[in-house]
Design a protein around this motif. Structure first.
Motif, PDB file in Angstrom:
ATOM      1  N   GLY A 231       0.809  -1.215   0.000  1.00 49.02           N
ATOM      2  CA  GLY A 231       0.000   0.000   0.000  1.00 49.02           C
ATOM      3  C   GLY A 231       0.837   1.258   0.000  1.00 49.02           C
ATOM      4  N   LEU A 232       0.500   2.171  -0.894  1.00 50.19           N
ATOM      5  CA  LEU A 232       1.208   3.442  -0.991  1.00 50.19           C
ATOM      6  C   LEU A 232       0.623   4.433   0.001  1.00 50.19           C
ATOM      7  CD1 LEU A 232       1.427   3.767  -4.852  1.00 50.19           C
ATOM      8  CD2 LEU A 232       3.143   2.876  -3.303  1.00 50.19           C
ATOM      9  N   GLY A 233       1.490   5.219   0.622  1.00 58.23           N
ATOM     10  CA  GLY A 233       1.012   6.270   1.507  1.00 58.23           C
ATOM     11  C   GLY A 233       0.261   5.743   2.710  1.00 58.23           C
ATOM     12  N   GLY A 234       0.609   4.561   3.185  1.00 58.36           N
ATOM     13  CA  GLY A 234      -0.094   4.004   4.328  1.00 58.36           C
ATOM     14  C   GLY A 234      -1.407   3.362   3.998  1.00 58.36           C
ATOM     15  N   GLY A 235      -1.679   3.132   2.721  1.00 61.10           N
ATOM     16  CA  GLY A 235      -2.936   2.507   2.330  1.00 61.10           C
ATOM     17  C   GLY A 235      -2.931   1.020   2.590  1.00 61.10           C
ATOM     18  N   ARG A 236      -4.033   0.383   2.273  1.00 63.18           N
ATOM     19  CA  ARG A 236      -4.184  -1.048   2.504  1.00 63.18           C
ATOM     20  C   ARG A 236      -3.306  -1.818   1.537  1.00 63.18           C
ATOM     21  NH1 ARG A 236      -7.986  -4.759   0.548  1.00 63.18           N
ATOM     22  NH2 ARG A 236      -9.054  -3.053  -0.526  1.00 63.18           N
ATOM     23  N   ASP A 237      -2.612  -2.845   2.068  1.00 56.28           N
ATOM     24  CA  ASP A 237      -1.711  -3.636   1.244  1.00 56.28           C
ATOM     25  C   ASP A 237      -2.497  -4.560   0.332  1.00 56.28           C
ATOM     26  OD1 ASP A 237       0.387  -2.443   2.431  1.00 56.28           O
ATOM     27  OD2 ASP A 237       0.923  -4.097   3.756  1.00 56.28           O
ATOM     28  N   GLY A 238      -1.809  -4.969  -0.741  1.00 55.87           N
ATOM     29  CA  GLY A 238      -2.360  -5.985  -1.601  1.00 55.87           C
ATOM     30  C   GLY A 238      -3.460  -5.536  -2.525  1.00 55.87           C
ATOM     31  N   ARG A 239      -3.543  -4.252  -2.839  1.00 53.56           N
ATOM     32  CA  ARG A 239      -4.585  -3.784  -3.744  1.00 53.56           C
ATOM     33  C   ARG A 239      -4.115  -3.736  -5.182  1.00 53.56           C
ATOM     34  NH1 ARG A 239      -7.927   1.310  -1.845  1.00 53.56           N
ATOM     35  NH2 ARG A 239      -9.025   0.581  -3.697  1.00 53.56           N
ATOM     36  N   ARG A 240      -2.795  -3.862  -5.417  1.00 49.61           N
ATOM     37  CA  ARG A 240      -2.258  -3.761  -6.768  1.00 49.61           C
ATOM     38  C   ARG A 240      -1.173  -4.801  -6.960  1.00 49.61           C
ATOM     39  NH1 ARG A 240      -2.555   1.335  -4.603  1.00 49.61           N
ATOM     40  NH2 ARG A 240      -3.990   2.806  -5.610  1.00 49.61           N
ATOM     41  N   VAL A 241      -0.964  -5.170  -8.215  1.00 51.73           N
ATOM     42  CA  VAL A 241       0.141  -6.059  -8.580  1.00 51.73           C
ATOM     43  C   VAL A 241       0.845  -5.465  -9.782  1.00 51.73           C
ATOM     44  CG1 VAL A 241      -0.832  -8.183  -7.654  1.00 51.73           C
ATOM     45  CG2 VAL A 241      -1.426  -7.469  -9.967  1.00 51.73           C
ATOM     46  N   VAL A 242       2.132  -5.747  -9.852  1.00 49.83           N
ATOM     47  CA  VAL A 242       2.959  -5.333 -10.981  1.00 49.83           C
ATOM     48  C   VAL A 242       3.223  -6.579 -11.819  1.00 49.83           C
ATOM     49  CG1 VAL A 242       5.112  -4.272 -11.693  1.00 49.83           C
ATOM     50  CG2 VAL A 242       3.986  -3.515  -9.601  1.00 49.83           C
ATOM     51  N   VAL A 243       2.894  -6.492 -13.107  1.00 48.97           N
ATOM     52  CA  VAL A 243       2.955  -7.650 -13.999  1.00 48.97           C
ATOM     53  C   VAL A 243       3.882  -7.323 -15.164  1.00 48.97           C
ATOM     54  CG1 VAL A 243       1.645  -9.193 -15.485  1.00 48.97           C
ATOM     55  CG2 VAL A 243       0.637  -8.362 -13.361  1.00 48.97           C
ATOM     56  N   ALA A 244       4.808  -8.241 -15.422  1.00 51.37           N
ATOM     57  CA  ALA A 244       5.677  -8.151 -16.592  1.00 51.37           C
ATOM     58  C   ALA A 244       5.327  -9.293 -17.531  1.00 51.37           C
ATOM     59  CB  ALA A 244       7.141  -8.225 -16.176  1.00 51.37           C
ATOM     60  N   SER A 245       4.965  -8.935 -18.736  1.00 53.47           N
ATOM     61  CA  SER A 245       4.613  -9.934 -19.738  1.00 53.47           C
ATOM     62  C   SER A 245       5.643  -9.902 -20.859  1.00 53.47           C
ATOM     63  CB  SER A 245       3.203  -9.684 -20.279  1.00 53.47           C
ATOM     64  OG  SER A 245       3.134  -8.412 -20.879  1.00 53.47           O
TER      65      SER A 245
END
Length: 1200
Positions: free
Chosen positions: A480-494
Motif C-alpha cells: 500500500g502506498l502512503g499508508g494505504g491497505r496492502d495488496g490492492r495492486r500487482v505489478v505484472v511483466a509480460s
C-alpha cells in the motif's frame, strides 16, 4: 555448536500473535481462483457499441466490441470484463471470424467467417449464464451484473471469397461488405438480399464506409490495396432488387501512393478526408458528388471533377487511423476549439467566408460563357480531424479555408499533440470517439493490444484496458502506498517491453511503465514501501521506476470517481553494465533505506541487485536523485538550441524522454558457470541468494558480494529461491521436479518435497514459514506442509506453465501468471470450506432424519426424493421394497409367479416425477442391484417400469453421458433370464421324475363320468392350503360318515386295511418305500385331499401306468417314517419307466403362460371341492369315531 533450524512455529505464532505485521493463522488447506484476467483483444477491428434504449440511464450502457482470436468479444468499457462471446462452433469444426460490424442501435452484430458465411447475431437475447467458452476469458461483468448468450438470427453466403471489411449505414438498414474477390456488396438487412454489387477495384478491398447522411446522399466509399478510393452512388441507375445491380462508381480517387487506412467525412458532409500509409492526408470536396451527376459504371464521366482534391497534408508518419470530429466535440474536449488564426491575424467567421466566396465568384463569372453554369463552389468549411500512426502519438489537426479570396487550398495545422512521455513506443493501430460515458475523451488502440482513453486537451492517458497479456513472466505484489491497505495492486511483466500495474478490485490496468526498455522485460521487484519498482530486460539494462499519485488524484487511495488515475509511474534512472539479458533483479527489504531515497538526502543505503545470462551478479547503489539547478539551466539552453546531448543518458525507446543512467556498479562478481535465473534478499538485508542453471544456489554477503556458501543437491537447473520470513532457511525449486528446503547454518538439505510432474518454476513461504506454495511447468499449484512433508492441496488454474507466483503481504491472497496469458487471483478458502463442510454435515444429518421419519410414516414420495438427494442406494432399495410390499397384489394365489408388470405399476407415480438426472442416478443403482441375485427382482421391476413409462429418446438422452451403463444392465439381465429358463427346465424334470416313479395315478371313473376330465400331472406341485387359526398346527384325518356315503366309506376302509396288510406282508419286497414315496408325494395336498385319497381304493398295479393318473397317499403307521426310509430304494427299483416323458427343451413364453393357467384352474377346482365336501366329510368322521372303538384307534394326526 551449530544452531538448530526452527522448522516449527513458536507458541506465540500458534497463539495468533502478530509477527512482522501479519497475524499467524492455522494451516492452510485449500485455495481457489476468485478472479481471472484474460485478454479481450488480439488485433483487428475495435468498435464502441451503445444501446439506444438506454439513453436516459445514468450512466448509459456501453460495451467494447473487439476481436479475440477467431471470436468476437463484448466487454465492459470500464474494466474490460467480458459479458458476451460470439463464436461459430467449437473444437475442430469451429469457424474463424475475420470481420464484424455493430448495428447503430446496439442490438445486433454482423460477422463474416472464413467459410464465406455472413451471420447476424442478437447478442442480448436470451440473457443467461455465459457459455463455457467464455468462462476462460474473464467471467461475468461485475459492473452490469449480467452476461448474455448471443443467438444467431440468420445466415447466408456473402462473397465468393472471405469478407475483409464490413460496415452498417447510419439507419441500420444497409450493410456494405468488401471481400478479397475485389467486389463490394450492399445488403438489405431486413430483407436479407443483395441490393448492389460493385466491381472495379483491382486489389483486395480493405475498407468500406457509408456517408454519414446515407439516407439523403446515398454514397459509399471503399478503399483497396490498389491505393485507390472509389466513391459509389447507390441511387444512380436505380436501386436493384434481390440479386444485385444498380448504382455506379462516381469517381476513383488516386492521390495516395499506398494503402488507404482511414476515411472520414466532415460535420457538414461536404468534405472527405482520406489517410494512408504513404504519410499524407488528402482533403476532398464532395459538394458536386450528387446522385444526379452524370456517369457510367465504366468510370468515364462527363464531368470529371465531381470529387475534387482540395489539399494534400504531409504528416511524416505512417497513418493507421483517422477520425473526423464535429466542432462541438472539439470544443467539448478542451483546447481543440482554440484554433490559431490565419496569416491576417484572425480567424475568419462564417459570414466573412461567405463574402470571400462571393468576391471570388464575381471576378471569375465575367469571363465565363453564357449558359456555362456556375462551376465554382464555396471552399469547404473548417473542421477538425485526429490522426494515429506508427509513431505512437495522437495528433489533432484543424483545417479551414484561406482568408485570401483568390488563394486556393486550405490552411491545415496541428493544434494538439501528445507529450513524449504519453506516447506508445510501439505505435497505434486506430482511433475512436470516447463514447457516451466519456464524451470528452478519445479511445486509442495500440499495436501492443491495449486500449487507452485519452483526456481532451493534453491527450494524456486516463485509463488503460489491457487487451492481451501474452506470456506472463513476472508478478509482484505492490504494498500500500502512503499508508494505504496492502495488496490492492500487482505489478505484472509480460512478453513486452512495458510493465503493467493492475488493480485487484476489478483487474483493470491503472498505469503502464514504458518508454525505457526496448525489449522484453524479464524480471521485476518492488520495494517494501511500494514506491519503487526495478525491472530487468533483454536489452541488458536495469531501470528504476518511481510510483506516485497521478495528476488530478486527491490521494493515493482515491481517484475512483474521476478520470484521473490514482497511481502513475516514471523512470528516474537506468543502470547499464550487463553484457547479456538481465533475467533477475532484487531490492533490499528494509523500509528505512528508501525513506532517504525519496527525500533526496545523501547517505541512503537503498541498493538493488541484478544478474542475468552473462553469469555476473551486480550491486547497484540507489543514490539521491535531486539534480543540480545549474545543470537544469544547461539542459534548457541545449533544448532551446535543439542539441540535447547529455553525457550518460540512456537511449530508451523512440520518442521517450531520456533519463540519467550509470554503468558503475558498487560491486560485481562472476557468480555462476551458467545463466542466473533468480535472486533473493534476506529479510535483514544480510544475505543475497542466487539460483542458476548450473544446479546450484549460492549465498553472498550483501555488502561486498563475498561468497558465503553453496547449496548443492539439485539434479537440474534451479529456477527460484526465496528466504523464509522467520527461519534460517531458504526454499528452492528446480527442473528436477522437486522443492527443497535448505539450512543456512550448515547448508544441508532439510526437506525434499516431491509431487510435481514437471519443473518447479516458483515457490514461496506462507503461514510464517510453516507451509510452502509452489508452481510448476505442469500448470499446477501445490500446497505443502513443511513439518509433515505432505501435499495438502493441488490446484489447477492454468493451461500452460506457471512462470510467476506472488503472495500478498498478509498471506491471504496469491497471484499467478503463466504462459497461457492468464493472471489468476487466488484466495485462501480454508475457513470457508470448513464452514461449508460443517453446514453440509448438519444438512445431511437433518435429511437423514427426515428420510427415516418419512419411511416410518410411509410417506414414500418424500422418502424416495430424500434418498436420491442424499445418494443412499440402500435406503432407496428398502423404500422401493416397502412400496412393492404395500401395493395390492394382482393375484392372491401364492403358486402364481406373476410377471414384474403386475408389481411395477406401484412405482409409476414415483418414476413419473423423476428428472433426467434422477433417472440416470437410479439406473446406476439398478445396475449395481442387478448384479446381486438377492436384489435382482426389484432391479428388474424398476427397469421394466422405466422402459414401459418413459420414451426411448429420453432414456437415450439420459444415458448419453454414461454409455457403459446399458452394457452392465444387459449382461446381468441375460444371466437372470438364463437362470429362469433353467428353473422352468427343472420343473419339467420334476414332472418327469414323478411320472417315472408311478406317483401319478389315473383318475377314478366317477370323476371322469362327472365330466371333470383328467387333471394335469402338475397338480402334484400344488402347495398345501393354509389352515385356519381354529384348526391349530395339527388335524385329524377325516372319515366319511354312513348314510349317503356310508357304503363308499366302508368299502374304502376295507380297501385301506387290505392295502395296509399287504404292505406289511411285503416289507422285504419294498412296500415300505412305496408307502413313503406316496406319503411324500401327497404331502403337497391339503388335509381334505389327503383324507379323500385314503378313503379310495388302491388301483391295480397294471393300471398305474395309464395316462390319467391320480396321486394317492399310502397308509403308514406309527413307525411310518422309518418304514418309508427302508422301502424307498425298493420303490425306485420297482417303478416302471414307461410313463410318457414331457419335453425338457426350453418352452416358449406361450407354453409357459398356458401351463400356468392350467395350474391355476386346477387349484381353483380343488378349492371348490374342499368347500363342497367339508360338511359331509366332517359328519362321516364324527360317526365313524363315535360308533366303534376301532375307528378311534385308526385316528391319527397329520401335520400341515
Amino acid at each position: 555448536m551449530v544452531e538448530p533450524l526452527r522448522l516449527k512455529a513458536s507458541s506465540s505464532h500458534l497463539a495468533g500473535q502478530e509477527v512482522d505485521g501479519a497475524v499467524s493463522m492455522s494451516l492452510s488447506r485449500a485455495w481457489a481462483v476468485k478472479k481471472i484476467q484474460r485478454g479481450i483483444y488480439t488485433g483487428g477491428k475495435v468498435a464502441l457499441l451503445a444501446l439506444e434504449d438506454t439513453e436516459l440511464q445514468s450512466p448509459p450502457e456501453e460495451y467494447l466490441v473487439t476481436m479475440y482470436g477467431s471470436d468476437v468479444v463484448l466487454s465492459d468499457v470500464e474494466n474490460g470484463q467480458v459479458v458476451a462471446l460470439i463464436s461459430c462452433g467449437e473444437g475442430e469444426g469451429k469457424e474463424e471470424i475475420i470481420a464484424f460490424a455493430a448495428h447503430p442501435s446496439g442490438q445486433e452484430i454482423a460477422t463474416a467467417s472464413r467459410n464465406l458465411m455472413l451471420r447476424y447475431w442478437d447478442w442480448r437475447s436470451p440473457p443467461g449464464p455465459v457459455e463455457a467458452s467464455t468462462a476462460p476469458l474473464s467471467g461475468r461483468s461485475p459492473l452490469s451484473g449480467r452476461s448474455f448468450r448471443p443467438r444467431c438470427m440468420r445466415a447466408y453466403k456473402a462473397h465468393e471469397t472471405p469478407v475483409l471489411a464490413m460496415e452498417y449505414d447510419s439507419t441500420g438498414t444497409l450493410l456494405a461488405t468488401g471481400g478479397s474477390d475485389r467486389s463490394v456488396h450492399v445488403w438489405d438487412v431486413p430483407g436479407g438480399f443483395c441490393t448492389h454489387n460493385f466491381r472495379g477495384h483491382t486489389g483486395i478491398v480493405t475498407l468500406v464506409a457509408f456517408h454519414p447522411e446515407s439516407a439523403q446522399r446515398e454514397l459509399l466509399f471503399s478503399a483497396s490495396d490498389d491505393c485507390t478510393v472509389r466513391v459509389w452512388s447507390l441511387r444512380e441507375g436505380g436501386r436493384a432488387g434481390p440479386g444485385g445491380g444498380g448504382g455506379c462508381c462516381l469517381q476513383v480517387l488516386t492521390n495516395h501512393m499506398s494503402t488507404v487506412t482511414g476515411v472520414g467525412v466532415s460535420e457538414d458532409g461536404n468534405t472527405l478526408l482520406t489517410a494512408g500509409r504513404d504519410q499524407i492526408v488528402s482533403v476532398w470536396d464532395l459538394r458536386r458528388a450528387s446522385p444526379s451527376a452524370p456517369g457510367s459504371t465504366t468510370g468515364s464521366f462527363r464531368g470529371a471533377d465531381l470529387v475534387t482534391l482540395v489539399e494534400t497534408v504531409p504528416v511524416y508518419e505512417e497513418l493507421e487511423g483517422l477520425l473526423a470530429l464535429t466542432e462541438a466535440e472539439a470544443q467539448a474536449m478542451g483546447g481543440f476549439g482554440a484554433w490559431k488564426g490565419s496569416e491576417y491575424g484572425g480567424r475568419a467567421t462564417e459570414a466573412e467566408l461567405d463574402s470571400l466566396h462571393a468576391m471570388r465568384h464575381t471576378k471569375r463569372g465575367a469571363g465565363r460563357k453564357a449558359g456555362g453554369g456556375d462551376r465554382t463552389a464555396p471552399p469547404p468549411r473548417k473542421g477538425v480531424f485526429v490522426l494515429a500512426g506508427a509513431k505512437g502519438k495522437v495528433r489533432v489537426f484543424q483545417y479551414e479555408p484561406k482568408t485570401d479570396p483568390f488563394a486556393k487550398g486550405l490552411v491545415v495545422q496541428c493544434v494538439a499533440e501528445q507529450a513524449p512521455r504519453d506516447t506508445c513506443p510501439r505505435g497505434l493501430s486506430g482511433i475512436l470517439r470516447g463514447g457516451r460515458r466519456r464524451p470528452t475523451q478519445l479511445l486509442a488502440v495500440t499495436t501492443d493490444h491495449n486500449l487507452q482513453w485519452l483526456r481532451g486537451g493534453d491527450l494524456a492517458p486516463s485509463r488503460v484496458v489491457v487487451g492481451y497479456n501474452d506470456q506472463v513472466i513476472a508478478v509482484k505484489y505492490l504494498p500500500g502506498l502512503g499508508g494505504g491497505r496492502d495488496g490492492r495492486r500487482v505489478v505484472v511483466a509480460s512478453n513486452s517491453p512495458q510493465v503493467r500495474v493492475f488493480r485487484l478490485d476489478d483487474l483493470s490496468c491503472e498505469c503502464l511503465l514504458e518508454g525505457q526498455h526496448t525489449e522484453t522485460v524479464l524480471a521485476v521487484d518492488v520495494s517494501p514501501d511500494g514506491r519503487w519498482v526495478v525491472t530487468g530486460s533483454k536489452d541488458r539494462s536495469v531501470c528504476l521506476w518511481q510510483l506516485g499519485p497521478a495528476a488530478g488524484a486527491e490521494s493515493l487511495e482515491e481517484g475512483q470517481d474521476g478520470d484521473s488515475e490514482c497511481v502513475a509511474g516514471s523512470c528516474i534512472r537506468r543502470y547499464e553494465g550487463h553484457t547479456d539479458a538481465v533475467s533477475a533483479v532484487a531490492l533490499g527489504r528494509k523500509k528505512a533505506a528508501y525513506q532517504l531515497l525519496a527525500s533526496g538526502k545523501p547517505g541512503g543505503t537503498a541498493v538493488a541487485y541484478s544478474a542475468g545470462a552473462d553469469r555476473t551478479l551486480k550491486r547497484w547503489l540507489l543514490a539521491p536523485l535531486t539534480p543540480k539547478p545549474a545543470r537544469h539551466r544547461d539542459l534548457r539552453q541545449k533544448e532551446a538550441n535543439g542539441k540535447v546531448e547529455e553525457h550518460g543518458q540512456g537511449k530508451g525507446s523512440a520518442g521517450a524522454p531520456s533519463v540519467p543512467s550509470t554503468t558503475e556498479a558498487s560491486a560485481s562478481v562472476l557468480a555462476h558457470d551458467k545463466d542466473i535465473n533468480a535472486l533473493a534478499v534476506s529479510p535483514n538485508d544480510a544475505l543475497v541468494a542466487s539460483a542458476s542453471q548450473d544446479k546450484t544456489v549460492k549465498l553472498w554477503e550483501a555488502r561486498d558480494l563475498r561468497a558465503v556458501g553453496v547449496l548443492k543437491g539439485h539434479k537440474r537447473g534451479v529456477w527460484c529461491v526465496e528466504f523464509s520470513p522467520v527461519d534460517r532457511c531458504v526454499v528452492t525449486g528446480s527442473g528436477d521436479k522437486t522443492v527443497r528446503l535448505w539450512s543456512l547454518t550448515d547448508f544441508s538439505c532439510l526437506r525434499s518435497l516431491e509431487g510435481h510432474t514437471a519443473s518447479v518454476l516458483a515457490a514461496t513461504f506462507l503461514r510464517n514459514g510453516l507451509q510452502v506454495l509452489s508452481a510448476g511447468a505442469d500448470g499446477l499449484l501445490k500446497l505443502w506442509t513443511v513439518h509433515t512433508q505432505q501435499c495438502e492441496a493441488t490446484m489447477d488454474g492454468h493451461e500452460e506453465r506457471v512462470w510467476a507466483l506472488a503472495l500478498s503481504p498478509d498471506g491471504s491472497q496469491a497471484v499467478t501468471g503463466g504462459g497461457d496469458s492468464v493472471v489468476n487471483v487466488w484466495e485462501d478458502v480454508t475457513l470457508e470450506e470448513e464452514e461449508q463442510a460443517l453446514r453440509a454435515a448438519e444438512a445431511m444429518v437433518e435429511k437423514e432424519q427426515s428420510l427415516q421419519n418419512a419411511a416410518f410414516r410411509k410417506d414414500y414420495f418424500k422418502a424416495v426424493r430424500l434418498a436420491l438427494e442424499l445418494g443412499r442406494p440402500y435406503r432407496l432399495l428398502k423404500v422401493l421394497q416397502d412400496i412393492l410390499e404395500a401395493a395390492p397384489s394382482a393375484s392372491t394365489d401364492t403358486l402364481s409367479l406373476s410377471p414384474t408388470s403386475s408389481l411395477s405399476t406401484a412405482l409409476d407415480p414415483y418414476i413419473l416425477e423423476w428428472g433426467d438426472a434422477d433417472i440416470l442416478q437410479v439406473l446406476g443403482y439398478v445396475r449395481e442391484w442387478n448384479t446381486n441375485a438377492k436384489h435382482a427382482m426389484i432391479a428388474q421391476t424398476i427397469l421394466h417400469a422405466l422402459l414401459r413409462l418413459l420414451p426411448h429418446a429420453r432414456l437415450k438422452k439420459c444415458c448419453a453421458s454414461q454409455p457403459s451403463l446399458l452394457g452392465g444392465l444387459l449382461a446381468y439381465t441375460e444371466r437372470h433370464l438364463a437362470r429362469a429358463d433353467r428353473l422352468i427346465q427343472g420343473a419339467y424334470l420334476i414332472d418327469y421324475t414323478l411320472s417315472g416313479l408311478q406317483v401319478l395315478f389315473p383318475f377314478p371313473a366317477e370323476e371322469a363320468s362327472e365330466g371333470k376330465g383328467p387333471r394335469p400331472h402338475t397338480e402334484a406341485l400344488a402347495l398345501p392350503s393354509t389352515p385356519g387359526p381354529e384348526e391349530g398346527m395339527e388335524k385329524e384325518s377325516r372319515v366319511p360318515e354312513s348314510g349317503e356315503d356310508g357304503e363308499k366309506g366302508e368299502s374304502e376302509e376295507d380297501a385301506e386295511s387290505t392295502s395296509s396288510s399287504s404292505s406289511s406282508a411285503s416289507g422285504e419286497e419294498g412296500g415300505g418305500e412305496a408307502e413313503e414315496l406316496s406319503t411324500q408325494a401327497t404331502s403337497s395336498f391339503s388335509p381334505s385331499q389327503a383324507a379323500k385319497g385314503k378313503a379310495k381304493k388302491k388301483a391295480p398295479p397294471a393300471e398305474q401306468s395309464t395316462p390319467s393318473a391320480r396321486l394317492v397317499r399310502a397308509p403308514r403307521d406309527v413307525s411310518g417314517r422309518r418304514q418309508g426310509a427302508r422301502t424307498r430304494v425298493g420303490a425306485r427299483a420297482a417303478a416302471p419307466m414307461d410313463t410318457p416323458t414331457p419335453s425338457t427343451s426350453r418352452g416358449s413364453q406361450v407354453q409357459r403362460r398356458g401351463r400356468q393357467e392350467v395350474v391355476e384352474e386346477s387349484v381353483e377346482q380343488r378349492r371348490e371341492e374342499r368347500e363342497s365336501q367339508g360338511d359331509a366329510g366332517t359328519r362321516g368322521k364324527r360317526k365313524a369315531n363315535g360308533s366303534t372303538g376301532e375307528g378311534r384307534g385308526r385316528r391319527r394326526k397329520v401335520k400341515v
